[in-house]
Every structure is written in C-alpha cells, then in structure tokens.
Design a protein around this motif. Structure first.
Motif, PDB file in Angstrom:
ATOM      1  N   ASP A 128       6.442  42.537  16.205  1.00  0.00           N
ATOM      2  CA  ASP A 128       7.850  42.885  15.961  1.00  0.00           C
ATOM      3  C   ASP A 128       8.737  42.611  17.178  1.00  0.00           C
ATOM      4  N   GLU A 129       8.336  41.639  18.010  1.00  0.00           N
ATOM      5  CA  GLU A 129       9.133  41.350  19.203  1.00  0.00           C
ATOM      6  C   GLU A 129      10.590  41.019  18.852  1.00  0.00           C
ATOM      7  N   VAL A 130      11.479  41.462  19.716  1.00  0.00           N
ATOM      8  CA  VAL A 130      12.902  41.146  19.555  1.00  0.00           C
ATOM      9  C   VAL A 130      13.074  39.638  19.741  1.00  0.00           C
ATOM     10  N   ILE A 131      13.663  38.978  18.755  1.00  0.00           N
ATOM     11  CA  ILE A 131      13.864  37.531  18.865  1.00  0.00           C
ATOM     12  C   ILE A 131      15.205  37.257  19.556  1.00  0.00           C
ATOM     13  N   VAL A 132      15.150  36.498  20.652  1.00  0.00           N
ATOM     14  CA  VAL A 132      16.393  36.075  21.315  1.00  0.00           C
ATOM     15  C   VAL A 132      16.522  34.573  21.078  1.00  0.00           C
ATOM     16  N   SER A 133      17.453  34.209  20.209  1.00  0.00           N
ATOM     17  CA  SER A 133      17.648  32.811  19.834  1.00  0.00           C
ATOM     18  C   SER A 133      18.728  32.170  20.704  1.00  0.00           C
ATOM     19  N   THR A 134      18.497  30.925  21.131  1.00  0.00           N
ATOM     20  CA  THR A 134      19.508  30.228  21.954  1.00  0.00           C
ATOM     21  C   THR A 134      20.462  29.380  21.102  1.00  0.00           C
ATOM     22  N   GLN A 135      20.437  29.596  19.781  1.00  0.00           N
ATOM     23  CA  GLN A 135      21.243  28.754  18.879  1.00  0.00           C
ATOM     24  C   GLN A 135      22.720  28.651  19.241  1.00  0.00           C
ATOM     25  N   LEU A 136      23.280  29.722  19.775  1.00  0.00           N
ATOM     26  CA  LEU A 136      24.717  29.697  20.082  1.00  0.00           C
ATOM     27  C   LEU A 136      25.008  29.341  21.539  1.00  0.00           C
ATOM     28  N   MET A 137      23.965  29.071  22.291  1.00  0.00           N
ATOM     29  CA  MET A 137      24.166  28.655  23.689  1.00  0.00           C
ATOM     30  C   MET A 137      24.157  27.127  23.724  1.00  0.00           C
ATOM     31  N   ASN A 138      25.180  26.543  23.120  1.00  0.00           N
ATOM     32  CA  ASN A 138      25.156  25.104  22.870  1.00  0.00           C
ATOM     33  C   ASN A 138      26.324  24.358  23.487  1.00  0.00           C
ATOM     34  N   ARG A 139      26.736  24.814  24.671  1.00  0.00           N
ATOM     35  CA  ARG A 139      27.877  24.163  25.324  1.00  0.00           C
ATOM     36  C   ARG A 139      27.414  23.081  26.304  1.00  0.00           C
ATOM     37  N   ILE A 140      28.000  21.890  26.174  1.00  0.00           N
ATOM     38  CA  ILE A 140      27.766  20.824  27.153  1.00  0.00           C
ATOM     39  C   ILE A 140      28.754  21.050  28.291  1.00  0.00           C
ATOM     40  N   GLU A 141      28.256  21.247  29.495  1.00  0.00           N
ATOM     41  CA  GLU A 141      29.151  21.642  30.591  1.00  0.00           C
ATOM     42  C   GLU A 141      29.691  20.466  31.382  1.00  0.00           C
ATOM     43  N   ASN A 142      28.902  19.437  31.568  1.00  0.00           N
ATOM     44  CA  ASN A 142      29.398  18.285  32.334  1.00  0.00           C
ATOM     45  C   ASN A 142      28.482  17.075  32.117  1.00  0.00           C
ATOM     46  N   ILE A 143      29.089  15.904  32.045  1.00  0.00           N
ATOM     47  CA  ILE A 143      28.318  14.656  32.055  1.00  0.00           C
ATOM     48  C   ILE A 143      28.933  13.774  33.132  1.00  0.00           C
ATOM     49  N   ASP A 144      28.155  13.439  34.156  1.00  0.00           N
ATOM     50  CA  ASP A 144      28.654  12.613  35.254  1.00  0.00           C
ATOM     51  C   ASP A 144      28.006  11.239  35.166  1.00  0.00           C
ATOM     52  N   GLU A 145      28.798  10.257  34.719  1.00  0.00           N
ATOM     53  CA  GLU A 145      28.239   8.927  34.502  1.00  0.00           C
ATOM     54  C   GLU A 145      27.904   8.227  35.815  1.00  0.00           C
ATOM     55  N   LEU A 146      28.645   8.555  36.891  1.00  0.00           N
ATOM     56  CA  LEU A 146      28.398   7.920  38.195  1.00  0.00           C
ATOM     57  C   LEU A 146      26.949   8.118  38.629  1.00  0.00           C
ATOM     58  N   SER A 147      26.513   9.362  38.603  1.00  0.00           N
ATOM     59  CA  SER A 147      25.134   9.628  39.031  1.00  0.00           C
ATOM     60  C   SER A 147      24.179   9.742  37.853  1.00  0.00           C
ATOM     61  N   GLY A 148      24.713   9.770  36.631  1.00  0.00           N
ATOM     62  CA  GLY A 148      23.847   9.870  35.457  1.00  0.00           C
ATOM     63  C   GLY A 148      23.242  11.246  35.275  1.00  0.00           C
ATOM     64  N   THR A 149      24.077  12.285  35.350  1.00  0.00           N
ATOM     65  CA  THR A 149      23.551  13.639  35.166  1.00  0.00           C
ATOM     66  C   THR A 149      24.268  14.375  34.041  1.00  0.00           C
ATOM     67  N   LEU A 150      23.515  15.194  33.355  1.00  0.00           N
ATOM     68  CA  LEU A 150      24.030  16.017  32.261  1.00  0.00           C
ATOM     69  C   LEU A 150      23.733  17.476  32.578  1.00  0.00           C
ATOM     70  N   GLU A 151      24.747  18.326  32.445  1.00  0.00           N
ATOM     71  CA  GLU A 151      24.548  19.774  32.577  1.00  0.00           C
ATOM     72  C   GLU A 151      24.937  20.427  31.260  1.00  0.00           C
ATOM     73  N   CYS A 152      24.086  21.310  30.758  1.00  0.00           N
ATOM     74  CA  CYS A 152      24.404  21.962  29.490  1.00  0.00           C
ATOM     75  C   CYS A 152      23.673  23.280  29.364  1.00  0.00           C
ATOM     76  N   GLN A 153      24.076  24.061  28.365  1.00  0.00           N
ATOM     77  CA  GLN A 153      23.337  25.273  28.047  1.00  0.00           C
ATOM     78  C   GLN A 153      22.040  24.907  27.336  1.00  0.00           C
ATOM     79  N   SER A 154      21.125  25.853  27.336  1.00  0.00           N
ATOM     80  CA  SER A 154      19.766  25.538  26.867  1.00  0.00           C
ATOM     81  C   SER A 154      19.635  25.403  25.357  1.00  0.00           C
ATOM     82  N   GLY A 155      20.642  25.871  24.610  1.00  0.00           N
ATOM     83  CA  GLY A 155      20.523  25.806  23.160  1.00  0.00           C
ATOM     84  C   GLY A 155      21.079  24.527  22.544  1.00  0.00           C
TER      85      GLY A 155
END
Lengths: 523, 523
Positions: A128-155
């Motif tokens: 009966d563990e409490v389920i913590v879903s990341t479904q709503l943690m779906n924000r893309i925070e930054n994409i830097d094409e110069l260096s080729g990096t993506l930062e986002c939330q885990s969902g």
C-alpha cells in the motif's frame, strides 16, 4: 534507395503502433499473494495523512478513487499489482520535498512512479505504498543549442523531449547560419527506446535505461550532465550541471542513476544532446545461423564505423510474435535469424557508400542471404515497427516471462537454445531478440497465461545459466521487484552488503521504494 | 593532402616531446609551510610499521631512502611537497588490501599515487602520509576484440594500453576476416591526454580525466565498464563487468571515479574500447576573434558531425609558450586565436570531403583567415605537439598557476581577459587554451617563480568570476589539495555536506588521501 545491392524492396505496410491500454481484461493477482511477500514495518495511510497530502497538493492532485488509482497499481506486463489507496501528483521539487519529509517522519512507504513502463515491477507498489507520480512535473526549463544541453523536470515524456530539442536546434541554427540554409542541423536525444511515447526521463535515469541507440551515444552515466534529487528525508540535492566536464568533488548524481527510486526521487535532469543525424539508413537482413549474425556484426563495426547506430538481432519467433499480433507483413521471411542495422550520419552520399560496401561484403561472403535496405522515412518506420512492438506484442492475448541479460557475444544465443530445451515438454515457447551491439539479449518465455509450473522451470534456471557465462542478470531493465532475489547471480556478497549499507545510510527508515532492488530490503 | 582548399603547407618540424624530469633544480617549499595546513590526528610511521610493510611487500618494494622517495613527494608542477618517509609498491589487490587494513587499524594516513601527473596536488602527501604507488600493478589481464573490452590493473600506463589494444585488435581481425585484409581494423582507447606517456589508468579513473577526445568518445563514467577498488578498511569491492549494460543494483563504481583516492584505491579496471579510426585529419587554423572561434566550432559540429574528434582553442600566448620553450616553428602566426580541429573516421575519402566542405565554408565566411590541414602522421604529430606540450612548457624556467574551468561557451574567453586585467600591473602574464568542444578552458598565469602577491591577486578572483558565470571551478583536473578550499564556488553547502557524509561512511578514520577534495577533510 541504394541501387548497387540487389535486395528486395521494402514491402511492409505501416500500421499504428498500439498504445498500451490499462483497461485490463483480467486483473493480475496481488503481488503479496503471487509472490508471498511480507509487508515491512511501515505505518498505514490514515485520513489525517490524506488531509496533509491534500494541503500540500490541493485536492485535485491527490487521487483516491479506485478507478483513478488502479492504473498506477498495476505494471504494463500485468506481472505485479499493489493496492495503494493514494496517488500524489506534485508539480514542483518543493512539493516532492514536503511529501517525502512528511512520509519519512510518519514512516509511510513511498513508491515513486514515472511513466510506469518498467518491466521488472519496480514502478508500482508491492503493498500500500504511497504512489508519488511525476506526471505533472513536465516542464522543459532550457534548451541551449550552442552547447547542446537540455534541462527539464523529471516527468517529461522522452518523445516530447525528442521533438522539443529537434525544433529548438533547427530554430537557432537558422539564426546563426542563415535562414533556410539547407545545411542546417538540429539536436537529438542521446536515448531512444520502444516506450518513448510514455516513459518519463526521470524513470529513464532511475532505471539507467539503455535502448536502441546506446551503441552510438553511450549510456546515461555518460550523457546525463546533472540532476536534482530529493532524499528520503526531504533534503533537496542540487547536482545540476550543464558541462560535460565537471570534476568538483564526488560525482553523487550517479548514485541516483540506476538505483530505481530507492535512494532518492529525481526531480530535474540536465542532459547532453548530440547533433541530430541528417542521414539515416536502415537495413533488415535474413541470416541462416547465429555464427553468421556474429560475423555480420563484426563486419558492420568495421565498415560502418562511426555511423553504426543500431545493431539488433531477432530470431524467427520474435519477429513472428509482432507480425502476428499486429498483422504486419515482412518482405523477408523463413529465416532463423534477422538483423536490423541502422546507420546515422551527417551525409547521405557517404553513408550510402559505406552501407553498400558493407552489404556487398556480407552478401558475397554469404553471411546474409536476403534483405532490404531503405532511407525512406515511412519504410524505415515500417522496418523498425515489428522490432519496437515486440515489447507489447508479447503480452497480447497471452502471458510472457520477460528476461533481459548481458551475455558474452559468443554465447549470446546459447541461452535461448538452453531455455527452449528446458521447457520443451511444457505449453510454452522461448524466443530471443535484442541489442546485439551491446551484448544485450531479451529472452521471452511465452505461454497462454501466468503458469507457476513454467515459472519454476524457467527461474532460477536462466539466472544460473547467465551466471555461469559471467553475464549480467539485468542488462537494461533493472532489478526492481521481480529480480531482487536473483541479484546474487550477478553481484558478490560484499558488493550487495555495500549496497545495503548505502541504502541504510541514504534512507535510514527504508521508506523509498521498499522490496525493490536489494534481496532483503532494509525497512 | 587535401587539394581544394588553399592553405599553407604544414611546416613544423617534429621534435622530441620532452619527458618530465624529477631532478629538480630547486625544491619547492613544503606544502605545510606554503599553505599553512594543520596535520590531522593520525599516527606517525614507526620502525615497527616499516617492518610490517616489509613483511607484506618484501624489502625491495618498500622505498625508504630519501633519494628514492623524493620524486613521490613532489608534484609535476612543483606546487606541493610532502615529506613521507615511505613509498610502498604493491603488485596485487591482496597486498593493497593488507596495507590499507593495517594502516586503518593503526590510523596511519595514506596517499595513493599513480603516475603523479595530477595538476591539483592530489597525488602527493601533504605531510607524512604513507605513499602507496600503483607503479608495479601494471598487468594487462585481458583484451576481448569481439566486444571491444580491456581489463587491466590500475597501474598500467595509458600509452602502453593504447599500444596493446591497437595490436590485439589487428591480430584478431586478421583471424576473423582474412590475413592481410586491407580493410582490417583495430581497437583504440576512449581516452587520450598529454600525460599519456606516464599517467596510470587508475589515476585517470580516480580523477575522472577528460583529455582531448572526450568530445568524440565521452567521459569515463560512460566508458568504464567496471572496476575493482579497495576500501579504507581493506575490503575488496569487485565491481568488475565487461558489459556496456549492467543494471544489477547500485552503480557503485561511479563513487570511485572522480573521488581522487579519498574513498578507495582502484586496483583493476575494465574499459570499453572503440574501433580505432582508420582516417585521421588535423587542421590548424588562425582566427581574428573569439566570436569567429565560436562560429567555426558550430560549423564544425554541423559539417563534421560524427567524425569531429577534437576541437581545441589556443590563444597567441599559449601557442608561443610551447613554441618558445621547445624551439618549435608554426606555419601560421600573428593571429590572436588558433583552433586545432581533428577528425577521426573510417574512410579517408569521405572525411576529406567533409573537412573540405567545412574549410570552404569557414574561409568563404572569413571566419578563418589562415591555416593548414594534413593527414600525414608526422605532420599531424607536429601540429599536435605545441598543443600537447603546453602542459610542460609552462613550467620550463618559470612558475605557472594553472586553472581548469568549465564555462559557458559564450563567456569562454571573458575569463582570460578579466584575469589579464586583474594582473596588468604585476610581473605576470595570463593566457588561455583548452577543449572548446567541451567548454573546458585552461587558464594559465605565468611568472618567473612562485609569488604570493600574484597568487593572492588571482585567487579567489578567478573562482569568483567562474562562479558568477555558473561555471565549474574544476573541469577535468579535479579538486585535489589546491582547490579544496574553493569547492563552495561550484557546489552548494548541502551537496558538500552529502560528500562529507559519504566520506565519513566510506572511510570512518579518514585515512585515505586526507586534506584533499573536501574543504575541511574528515580525519
């Protein structure tokens, strides 16, 4: 199309890849009953706890109705089933921190969940563990094409990220180089797998997902630049970084990559994205023996070099499994082995020359007896489809025991043959496919419905066989719940002891994803 | 040679790369005096301890004479100096285990040492720590060409491994494909750096070394398949694996990669080796501005794609540093910026076409104003030589403060300009070079001899500047002794606390490489 190699045209029709459905015809047994597990000494969720969760998340992000929570309690393989009464859907790291801190104080067990596409029962509760879903943690925070990096939330869903980096890359190149420059390039994701339409990037990290292009872009320990994770006591660890090189102290992020939510809940991700390939070719080949498969792989490594992005093997039954399940048609058939070889490069003319030379060699040597090759998007998709849909096809109107081994290449197919022999008198069938380029074999034992006799005949047999070959009992799927008792087939006791010490140190109350990974979880 | 681009011929003469010499003209100050460190509460080595070490290792592998131990007490930069009276040279993991177990019981501090090529004072004692050298742990245990894996002891020299995998690969391909097949291929190492002639693979792992081809083959967290390490209490952790995918529990090997010998001593390594490239091209280009450098890098990523293996930048003073020190000559000069671009691929004709297209673009756009390109081995070596020898040239007849940052590409050169300004009234010079493709800048402040006034003017200035740019204060060199007090410029306090907890947990007596990595080491 390549012209110099006489291969059959690509005849497969495209069909819609079927989405997983959670409207189960029959519900699987509860995990506690099927696997006879004893519940850990955790508190039970009370109405007061629900009240606390509701105050942290607002009512709408606390699911309590059985109709809502059922899909979160059952895995995609229908192999495990928990009975959690509550699913929490935080949107921010701070909310995750508050939830874990509260659960830790109350000794409430927690099951973190991403896209619930795992194949070892790691992402659903055992009790009966409490389920913590990341479904709503779906924000893309930054994409830097110069260096080729993506930062986002885990969902964030992997396929959504793939689309996002692809568009961003194109857009910035237009600015930097010239509008409508025909040589413009974009970014890609370093990870690709069959479940990309629903899996979360956080789940990918937690399980150290491999997939079909690891051969080319390496694993997540290499391509993840940084992450943020919340420990069991609610402490937020900001291990984010946007650099390929960052040697400032212990590389703690790796503790969270592949630990399947038992050491912390990943909330943010920074990942290195390669320049997307402008030229893709896919060949599908028929071969008469495993020895020919092996020699063809070596020739591919030699002739295709830096553009080889996938080297997959399927045996006949594996191919037939998805052809039959989804009514697909294959341009080549009746061969005991098939290989799917993909190249990804920056120039189509060069890549075609390389693949032509490779195909010429393997056909002249009679290693490959039949095949098709294409660079047309629709046809490439049609070639990939039977391979990518085996994962769902094997559960269509039947039950499958699914295994995922790393074994030395020379013994890669011995395990399939040995398993076939082991179950020859039972109503079951064994077949194999997988990422040959990574020594990663998926072994499937298929039967009409779950059968404990077949289960006992296959396990621990397959684990013992793999152990004798000095292989890994979990190549890319992880340990989760289903494989935890077999860990000793791949890890020595002092390593398992070290893992248990790390678990106790990181999560003293053992609240995070209990009953998973470690043979006897610390709880 | 490429014909379509009108570039100057490669004129540099080859010269012998000078080996580091430990016959110091003047000895540096003791670390304890220059940096005013307080010795931890460790025991001092007694004659009885020496007797124990001699019984474990035999007399010949216990160095006690000052003439023998001096080179192990001083780093290659002459920036730190300890006064350990004993150097131990184990040959086996079991011997390392016995040594550490004994030292842990006796609370004797230990300094693990590989090739002693580190640049942050991490590999020599601060006081009288027992030095455990891996010099005699140099056995190559297995090279498997089929899967491309190398297993060896941690004291193997990187260049020796490079040679070994290259020969083995060729040999097995001859058997598999055909003797004297002109298309035969071999294996390469995924790591290459200037110190490869003396650095140890174990040291590379301990410092998570980067180097000049990380752009192409990724970092060690991605390419190390497994390792064996001995913990402070002598426990041997067998974390060896020969598979790219192995998700069986926590990925503990990563705790040892990059922790600079403070959590355990690495004794064995398993590493994934790529197929060696058959076609290599090197271009050396002159540019008028940093903005042109950046645009040229983006064009290289686009046009060279999968074959781009190095993208280095040098400013004028960096190039002059090695040209002057070793009397080398450059075919292009008087430019403020230079770029060294290397491609590594499987077909020379294809790679030449790609590099031609790239060069045509950057010259037409006037991003590059002069340059040379070659695929002749001698000339390529001559192009690389000034870049690879800066590391030793900067210490020839002078003192250098050496820094190693990751900074966002758009601000990459701002740090050099700011440092020049900061020391403009002092007898010192600042220059920059580095792995542009990895956002990794090496900043050098050069003066006649160590000068505390210059030191104070530069530090913490450069760390504060980097921190404002959200950069990393150590890109690839690590933290070691010299940077430990600046860690907070790159890591938040809760992350440093988590590191301290891990250190206490793994090494309760704090005997392993004390005074390194953590701001206030746990001892």
């Amino acid at each position: 199309m390549l012209s110099s190699i006489k291969l059959r045209p690509c005849l497969w029709k495209q069909s819609q890849i079927l989405k997983r459905s959670y409207a189960w015809a029959t519900l699987p047994d509860f995990t506690k009953d099927r696997y006879q597990v004893t519940r850990g000494d955790f508190s039970q969720v009370t109405d007061a706890d629900i009240g606390q969760f509701q105050s942290i998340l607002k009512n709408s992000r606390v699911l309590l109705d059985d109709n809502d929570t059922q899909a979160y309690n059952i895995d995609t393989m229908k192999s495990v089933r928990g009975y959690s009464r509550v699913v929490l859907k935080p949107k921010t790291t701070e909310e995750v921190s508050k939830i874990l801190s509260y659960c830790n104080d109350r000794k409430l067990a927690v099951c973190p969940q991403g896209g619930n596409t795992g194949l070892v029962g790691g992402s659903v509760p055992v009790f009966d563990e409490v389920i913590v879903s990341t479904q709503l943690m779906n924000r893309i925070e930054n994409i830097d094409e110069l260096s080729g990096t993506l930062e986002c939330q885990s969902g964030c869903i992997l396929e959504v990220l793939e689309q996002a980096v692809s568009e961003k890359g194109l857009c910035e190149h237009k600015i930097l180089f010239k509008k409508n420059d025909s040589n413009e390039s974009s970014l890609g994701m370093p990870l690709d797998l069959g479940a990309k339409g629903s899996c979360h990037i956080g789940g990918n990290l937690s399980t150290n997902a491999g997939g079909i292009r690891l051969l080319r872009y390496g694993n997540l320990h290499g391509s993840v630049l940084g992450l943020e994770a919340v420990k069991a006591d609610g402490t937020i660890l900001d291990l984010m970084s946007n650099f390929k090189k960052d040697n400032t102290g212990y590389h703690l992020k790796h503790l969270f990559i592949g630990s399947e939510g038992t050491l912390g809940l990943i909330t943010k991700v920074s990942i290195s994205c390669p320049t997307a390939s402008r030229a893709i070719n896919v060949a599908f080949l028929g071969l008469e023996s495993y020895d020919a498969v092996l020699q063809t792989f070596l020739a591919a490594k030699r002739d295709l070099g830096e553009i080889l992005s996938s080297c997959e093997m399927l045996d006949k039954d594996a191919l037939d499994c998805s052809l039959n399940a989804y009514n697909l048609r294959s341009p080549i058939s009746k061969y005991p082995f098939y290989m799917l070889i993909e190249t990804s490069g920056s120039r189509m003319d060069h890549d075609e020359e390389k693949i032509n030379k490779f195909l010429q060699y393997v056909m002249e040597k009679k290693l490959v007896v039949d095949g098709t090759v294409t660079n047309e998007p629709g046809k490439m998709k049609a070639i990939w489809e039977p391979r990518e849909t085996i994962g769902t096809a094997m559960f269509k109107d039947c039950y499958s025991f699914s295994y995922d081994f790393s074994v030395p290449l020379k013994n890669f197919y011995d395990l399939v043959n040995a398993t076939k022999k082991q179950i020859s008198d039972l109503p079951a069938n064994a077949f194999g496919f997988g990422h040959l380029g990574d020594s990663n074999l998926h072994l499937i034992v298929q039967c009409k419905e779950y059968d404990s006799e077949i289960h006992r005949r296959v396990e621990p047999f397959v684990y013992e066989f793999t152990s004798k070959l000095k292989g890994s009992i979990s190549s890319e799927h992880g340990i989760g719940f289903l494989k935890s008792k077999y860990l000793q087939f791949s890890k020595k006791s002092e390593c398992i002891d070290a893992m248990k010490e790390i678990k106790t140190f990181m999560d003293p109350n053992g609240i995070l994803n209990p009953y998973k990974v470690l043979p006897k979880n610390v709880c």
